[in-house]
Write a protein that holds these residues in place. Structure first.
Motif, PDB file in Angstrom:
ATOM      1  N   ARG A  46      48.697  11.506   3.346  1.00 31.66           N
ATOM      2  CA  ARG A  46      49.018  12.979   3.549  1.00 31.66           C
ATOM      3  C   ARG A  46      49.972  13.310   5.032  1.00 31.66           C
ATOM      4  O   ARG A  46      50.605  14.249   4.837  1.00 31.66           O
ATOM      5  N   ARG A  51      52.390  15.391  -0.855  1.00 32.14           N
ATOM      6  CA  ARG A  51      51.231  16.049  -1.644  1.00 32.14           C
ATOM      7  C   ARG A  51      50.718  14.951  -2.232  1.00 32.14           C
ATOM      8  O   ARG A  51      51.305  13.989  -2.921  1.00 32.14           O
ATOM      9  N   HIS A  53      47.852  12.956  -4.721  1.00 33.21           N
ATOM     10  CA  HIS A  53      46.948  12.769  -5.917  1.00 33.21           C
ATOM     11  C   HIS A  53      46.123  11.679  -5.662  1.00 33.21           C
ATOM     12  O   HIS A  53      46.515  10.517  -4.992  1.00 33.21           O
ATOM     13  N   ALA A 119      36.280  16.635  -2.443  1.00 31.46           N
ATOM     14  CA  ALA A 119      36.300  17.255  -1.126  1.00 31.46           C
ATOM     15  C   ALA A 119      37.361  16.429  -0.264  1.00 31.46           C
ATOM     16  O   ALA A 119      37.607  16.914   1.098  1.00 31.46           O
ATOM     17  N   LEU A 120      37.993  15.554  -0.615  1.00 26.81           N
ATOM     18  CA  LEU A 120      39.207  14.878   0.040  1.00 26.81           C
ATOM     19  C   LEU A 120      40.539  15.688  -0.027  1.00 26.81           C
ATOM     20  O   LEU A 120      41.512  15.263   0.514  1.00 26.81           O
ATOM     21  N   GLY A 121      40.391  16.655  -0.778  1.00 32.56           N
ATOM     22  CA  GLY A 121      41.666  17.734  -0.710  1.00 32.56           C
ATOM     23  C   GLY A 121      42.694  17.140  -1.663  1.00 32.56           C
ATOM     24  O   GLY A 121      43.969  17.542  -1.622  1.00 32.56           O
ATOM     25  N   GLU A 123      45.361  17.107  -4.654  1.00 30.03           N
ATOM     26  CA  GLU A 123      46.126  18.222  -5.717  1.00 30.03           C
ATOM     27  C   GLU A 123      45.889  17.824  -7.086  1.00 30.03           C
ATOM     28  O   GLU A 123      46.366  18.962  -7.869  1.00 30.03           O
ATOM     29  N   ALA A 190      35.341  21.988  -8.645  1.00 27.00           N
ATOM     30  CA  ALA A 190      36.303  22.223  -7.807  1.00 27.00           C
ATOM     31  C   ALA A 190      36.543  23.681  -7.730  1.00 27.00           C
ATOM     32  O   ALA A 190      36.606  24.300  -6.851  1.00 27.00           O
ATOM     33  N   GLN A 193      33.907  25.004  -5.423  1.00 29.81           N
ATOM     34  CA  GLN A 193      34.248  24.894  -4.085  1.00 29.81           C
ATOM     35  C   GLN A 193      35.319  25.571  -3.493  1.00 29.81           C
ATOM     36  O   GLN A 193      36.025  25.526  -2.443  1.00 29.81           O
ATOM     37  N   ARG A 195      38.383  25.293  -4.628  1.00 28.11           N
ATOM     38  CA  ARG A 195      39.780  24.282  -4.849  1.00 28.11           C
ATOM     39  C   ARG A 195      40.581  24.181  -5.950  1.00 28.11           C
ATOM     40  O   ARG A 195      39.786  24.505  -6.867  1.00 28.11           O
ATOM     41  N   GLU A 196      41.859  24.186  -6.006  1.00 26.92           N
ATOM     42  CA  GLU A 196      42.427  24.058  -7.124  1.00 26.92           C
ATOM     43  C   GLU A 196      42.739  22.406  -7.372  1.00 26.92           C
ATOM     44  O   GLU A 196      43.452  21.709  -6.601  1.00 26.92           O
ATOM     45  N   VAL A 197      42.189  21.911  -8.486  1.00 28.06           N
ATOM     46  CA  VAL A 197      42.642  20.463  -8.683  1.00 28.06           C
ATOM     47  C   VAL A 197      43.268  20.499 -10.060  1.00 28.06           C
ATOM     48  O   VAL A 197      42.393  20.877 -11.043  1.00 28.06           O
TER      49      VAL A 197
END
Length: 690
Positions: A46, A51, A53, A119-121, A123, A190, A193, A195-197
Motif C-alpha cells: 500500500r 490498491r 487485495h 481490519a487490515l483495510g 479492498e 465488514a 465495521q 468497511r467495504e470489502v
C-alpha cells in the motif's frame, strides 16, 4: 493514456515481500497467503501506491493447525480429500497440504482465519481455486455429507455412472456452500465495521477443470450474492494441455486458451460483476526455456484479447519468479536471469492492457456466431464405467497421455475445434445460464449441443432453448445415445429414453429425422453421431454447420485469420497457412516496438499491433506506466514508472526528432529508452512544438 486506478484494470498476485524489481506498477496487487507476515506485506505494498487485495486458497493452504487439532482440539485429517486407495490428495509436492472437503467445521475455520484481514483495510479478498478432485470422495467426512445431502448411504464414486455423477453434484454443492458462507459472513462483519470489502473467486475455466477432472462451482458462482466477480485462471499451463484435431494429438495453446477464455466470460456475463483474465509469463513448469515461456505467453495473451467483452487483466501471478529467477535459454541447459528484451516485451504488454476498454470493436469476417454448449455436469462425467480413470495433476507431462480419449475431452473438442479452425467465431456457452439469463444466447446465431458428455439438470433448459430457436436461432444436436450416463436416475428417466428426446419434444421436432427441421423462425437438426468422432473427421461437422448457416440465410466463409479491432489495436491469429498484414502499425509483441507496414504472418503466428492511423494519441506504447504527462511549446515532460532493473522502451508520436533518440520520420514515431525505477523516471524531451 489511462492512469485511473479505481477501475482496477490491471493487477497481479505475489506472496513475496515488496521488492522494487517486482513492482509492476499495476492498479492493484493481491497479497497472497495468510501468515505472520501478511499485515506487513499489505502495508508495504500500500505504501508503494497500490490498491491492495488479499488472496488465499479456499480448498488448500497452510492450514495445518486445523488438520492436527490445534484450532479446536479435534483432528481433522478426515476432512482431507481422499482417493479410492485411502490416500489423501495433496497439493503439489507437499506432504501436509491436502485438498480439503469443505465441511461446516473447515468453513468456520476459514472464516476465523480471514476475519482479522478485514481490519487490515484490504479492498478485496480473493478465495482462489475452489476444487474437488473427481477421483476423490472416499473420506469419512464426504461419506457423512453424502448421507446428509442425498438421504441415502454413500456409494463409491467409481462404482457406477450414477454414483460418479451424484458425487460430482455433491462436491459442487459443498464448495458452493462453503464460499457462500465465508463471503456472506465476512461481508456482513465488514459492513458492521464500516468497511467495504469485495469478494472474488479466481478459478480455472470450466473447460480446463472438466479436462483435468476437477469439480468446481463454476456457474453456481453467479448465484452467490456476496461474490463480486472472478478471475479466469487461464494460462500456458492449462492451455497447452493436449487435445485431438484431425486425428493428431498435440498442444494447441492458442486454440485451447481461446476456448477457455470464452467459457470463462459466462461467469459474469450479463451481470455487473467484475471479470479479470489472467496471463502467466512463466507457468508452473520450472524447466522450460525463456523462448518457450514467451511464445506460449503471447499465444494465451492474444487469445484473451480476441474476447473484447473483458478488459480487465491479472497481468501475472508471481512476478518474483519471472524477474528474479533463472531459466534455460533455447539450446542450453544453463539457467540465466530474464533476458532484457524478454522483460521489456512482457512489460509493454502488461502496460498496454490498461488501454483495452475500447468502445469501438470490429470483428474481421461476417460468418455466424457459433456457441458450443458446455454444462457444469461435464465435470460430473469424467469417468467411464468399465474404462480408465486416469487424471491430470497439472504438472505431469500431459503428452504421455496420448491415446487416452477420456483425458483429451474429445467429445467437447470434436464440436469446438472444427469450426474454429475453419475461421468461424466460436465461443463456448454455459448451458445453465440459458434459464437464469434471458440474453444468454443473444450473441449466438448457431448453437451446438450434445448430451454425450454432459446432461441438463432441469427441463427448463430445453424450454429456454426452444424459445430461442423459435425466435430465429439455429440448433445442431449431436449424439448417438451411447453415453452410459443417460441411464442414471434423473428427471427424464422413466418418461423419456434420454434427455435428448425431451429436447426434441420441447422443440416440437422429430428426433429421428436427420434433415434440417423448421421450428418457428429458427431451425434444428439432429445429427446421429458421436462428438469425439469429429476430432478425426472435422470436415463432416463443418459441412453440417455450414448447411444450417446457409439455411438461415447467412454466409459461411472459411478463413485462416481470426482477428478483432479494439480501438487502435489490431489483434489476430493465423490458424493455418499464411496471412499478410498491410498498413502502418507498431508491433506490441516486438521488444523493439518496431514499425510494421507489411508483414506475412506464418502458420500459427499471433499478433498485437497498434494502428498508427487510427488516432493521434501521443503515447503509442511503453514498458512503463506513464504519469504526469505535459506537452507545451517547449517540449514534452512525463514520468515513467517501471520495475527496477529492466530496460524501459517508450514509443511516442512527435512532429520531429529529438537528439539522442531513435526516430522514424515517415510515421513520426520516437523511441525513448531508460532504466526502470518504480518511483518514476522523469523524462524531458526539449523542442519547439514536438
Amino acid at each position: 493514456m489511462n492512469d485511473r486506478k479505481d477501475r482496477e484494470a490491471t493487477g497481479f498476485q505475489e506472496q513475496a515481500a515488496y521488492d522494487a524489481t517486482i513492482d509492476l506498477r499495476t492498479d492493484f496487487v493481491m497479497v497472497y497467503g495468510l501468515n505472520d507476515s501478511t499485515a506487513e506485506r499489505i502495508a508495504r505494498w500500500r505504501e508503494a501506491g497500490y490498491r491492495v487485495h488479499l488472496m488465499t486458497g479456499i480448498s488448500w493452504g497452510n492450514y495445518q493447525d486445523y488438520l492436527d487439532g490445534r484450532w479446536d482440539g479435534d483432528d481433522h485429517w478426515d476432512d482431507a480429500q481422499t482417493a479410492g486407495d485411502g490416500s489423501p490428495i495433496l497439493h503439489g509436492k507437499s506432504v501436509d497440504i491436502p485438498y480439503m472437503v469443505p465441511t461446516f467445521a473447515f468453513t468456520e475455520y476459514l472464516i476465523e482465519k480471514l476475519r482479522p484481514v478485514l481490519a487490515l483495510g484490504v479492498e478485496g479478498i480473493h478465495l482462489e481455486e475452489p476444487e474437488f478432485w473427481a477421483r476423490a470422495g472416499y473420506s469419512a467426512s464426504f461419506k457423512r455429507e453424502w448421507l446428509a445431502f442425498f438421504g441415502e448411504p454413500w456409494q463409491p464414486p467409481h462404482s457406477t455412472a450414477e454414483a460418479h455423477f451424484r458425487s460430482g453434484q455433491l462436491k459442487q454443492h459443498l464448495l458452493t456452500r462453503s464460499l457462500d458462507r465465508v463471503t456472506s459472513v465476512l461481508r456482513d462483519e465488514a459492513i458492521k465495521q464500516g468497511r467495504e470489502v469485495r469478494f472474488y473467486v479466481p478459478t480455472h475455466s470450466l473447460l480446463n477443470y472438466t479436462q483435468w477432472q476437477i469439480v468446481s462451482p463454476e456457474s453456481k458462482l453467479r448465484t452467490l450474492p456476496a461474490v463480486d466477480g472472478a478471475i479466469a485462471q487461464v494460462w500456458t499451463g492449462t492451455a497447452r494441455t493436449p487435445n485431438v484435431y484431425d486425428g493428431q494429438v498435440a498442444e494447441r495453446t492458442f486454440a485451447t486458451a481461446y476456448l477457455e477464455y470464452g467459457i470463462a466470460q459466462d461467469l459474469t456475463r450479463g451481470t455487473d460483476r467484475r471479470m479479470w483474465f489472467l496471463h502467466d509469463p512463466i507457468e508452473d513448469h520450472p524447466d522450460r526455456t525463456w523462448e518457450d515461456y514467451l511464445a506460449n505467453y503471447q499465444r494465451t495473451l492474444v487469445a484473451s484479447l480476441l474476447h473484447p467483452g473483458v478488459s480487465r487483466y491479472e497481468v501475472a501471478p508471481w512476478p518474483n519468479r519471472i524477474f528474479n529467477r533463472s531459466y534455460p535459454r533455447q539450446g542450453s541447459t544453463e539457467r540465466e536471469p530474464i533476458p532484457p528484451e524478454t522483460a521489456t516485451s512482457y512489460l509493454v504488454a502488461m502496460n498496454s492492457l490498461r488501454d483495452l476498454d475500447q468502445p469501438d470493436v470490429r470483428r474481421h469476417g461476417d460468418g455466424p456466431r457459433i456457441g458450443v454448449a458446455l454444462s457444469d455436469t461435464a465435470m460430473f462425467q469424467r469417468w467411464s464405467p468399465g474404462g480408465e480413470s486416469g487424471h491430470y495433476d497439472g504438472l505431469q507431462d500431459a503428452l504421455a497421455l496420448e491415446g487416452r480419449e477420456q483425458l483429451h475431452f474429445s467429445d467437447f473438442y470434436g464440436l469446438a475445434l472444427p469450426p474454429l479452425y475453419d475461421g468461424q467465431q466460436v465461443c463456448p456457452v454455459q448451458l445453465e445460464n440459458v434459464i437464469d439469463t434471458p440474453d444468454a444466447l443473444d450473441d449466438v446465431d448457431l448453437l451446438v449441443l450434445s448430451y454425450e458428455f454432459q446432461k441438463p439438470l432441469a427441463p427448463g433448459i430445453h424450454y429456454a432453448l426452444a424459445g430461442w430457436v423459435n425466435r430465429g436461432g439455429s440448433l445442431l444436436y449431436v449424439g448417438n445415445d451411447a453415453d452410459p450416463y443417460h441411464a442414471m436416475r434423473s428427471w427424464w428417466t422413466g418418461r423419456y429414453p434420454t434427455c435428448a428426446d425431451h429436447l426434441a419434444e420441447a422443440l416440437g421436432a422429430d428426433r429421428s429425422n436427420p434433415t434440417i427441421q423448421p421450428v418457428g423462425k429458427g431451425r434444428v437438426q439432429f445429427l446421429n453421431a458421436r462428438p469425439a468422432d469429429f476430432t478425426e473427421q472435422p470436415a463432416a461437422l463443418v459441412a453440417a454447420l455450414e448447411a444450417l448457416t446457409k439455411d438461415a440465410g447467412r454466409r459461411w466463409t472459411p478463413t485462416n485469420w481470426l482477428a478483432v479491432q479494439r480501438g487502435p489495436y489490431l489483434i489476430g491469429a493465423v490458424l493455418h497457412g499464411t496471412h499478410t498484414i498491410e498498413g502502418s502499425y507498431v508491433d506490441l509483441l516486438d521488444p523493439q516496438l518496431g514499425i510494421v507496414t507489411g508483414r506475412e504472418l506464418e502458420p500459427g503466428a499471433v499478433t498485437w499491433l497498434r494502428d498508427l492511423t487510427y488516432d493521434d494519441s501521443p503515447v503509442i506504447a511503453s514498458a512503463g506506466r506513464i504519469t504526469d504527462w505535459h506537452r507545451d511549446a517547449t517540449g514534452i515532460r512525463f514520468t515513467c514508472e517501471a520495475p527496477r532493473g529492466v530496460e524501459v522502451l517508450t514509443a511516442l508520436r512527435t512532429s520531429k526528432p529529438v537528439e539522442g533518440h531513435r526516430y522514424d520520420s515517415e510515421t513520426g514515431v520516437l523511441w525513448v529508452r531508460h532504466p526502470g525505477d518504480p518511483g518514476g523516471t522523469e523524462i524531458h524531451l526539449p523542442g519547439n512544438d514536438l
